[in-house]
Design a protein around this motif. Structure first.
Motif: not given
Length: 179
Positions: A45-69
């Protein structure tokens, strides 16, 4: 497997140098990425959210894993995932990216498609010649059924690689006041 995917251009590696401090980069990056799971069924149901951010994922202090919303009514949904690490190097942040467009959900599709074609051609071809129009049509159809998902995944990798490079660059320019 990773080398094979890289050779057929379903995985791409990039290294980006950004003129910003690591702590400022992490802060700006977290502001532009929605925290959340990026699993296969996590964004139903992610397409129905109202966020202006283009990416979604997890960010730590040295690495990250994201994908496009996922966006509602967007025809060309891009499903490539981006894994990366970042480190401080002098007065720059070096971001090492791995963009992966291959989804393990495509494996059952290919296996079932191969099984279908083998079954269908063996049952129908008893009375047909090898070069009959039916056999040629089935070969062309099979090639298209395998090629279309491949080219969609490959396009997703190329597009995501260009998008993430632009996003990271503008994110740091905005933060450093160079705008």
């Amino acid at each position: 497997m990773e080398d094979f995917l890289e050779r057929i251009q379903l995985v791409q590696r990039k290294q980006i140098k950004l003129p910003v401090d690591k702590s400022e980069f992490i802060k700006a990056f977290r502001q532009n990425v929605d925290e959340g799971e990026i699993g296969m069924f996590s964004g139903m149901f992610e397409a129905f959210t109202t966020s202006k951010n283009r990416f979604k994922g997890n960010i730590s202090n040295n690495d990250f894993e994201i994908r496009r919303r996922k966006v509602l009514f967007q025809r060309n949904q891009l499903f490539a995932r981006i894994k990366g690490t970042f480190r401080q190097q002098a007065d720059h942040v070096v971001v090492d990216l791995t963009i992966n467009g291959f989804s393990k959900m495509i494996i059952p599709f290919y296996v079932l498609t191969i099984a279908f074609y083998i079954f269908f051609i063996t049952t129908i071809s008893n009375g047909l010649e090898l070069l009959s129009p039916f056999f040629l049509f089935m070969v062309i159809h099979a090639i298209l059924m395998f090629a279309i998902p491949y080219f969609v995944m490959r396009r997703s990798v190329k597009s995501t690689a260009a998008d993430i490079e632009k996003e990271l660059f503008f994110m740091t320019r905005e933060k450093s006041g160079m705008y």
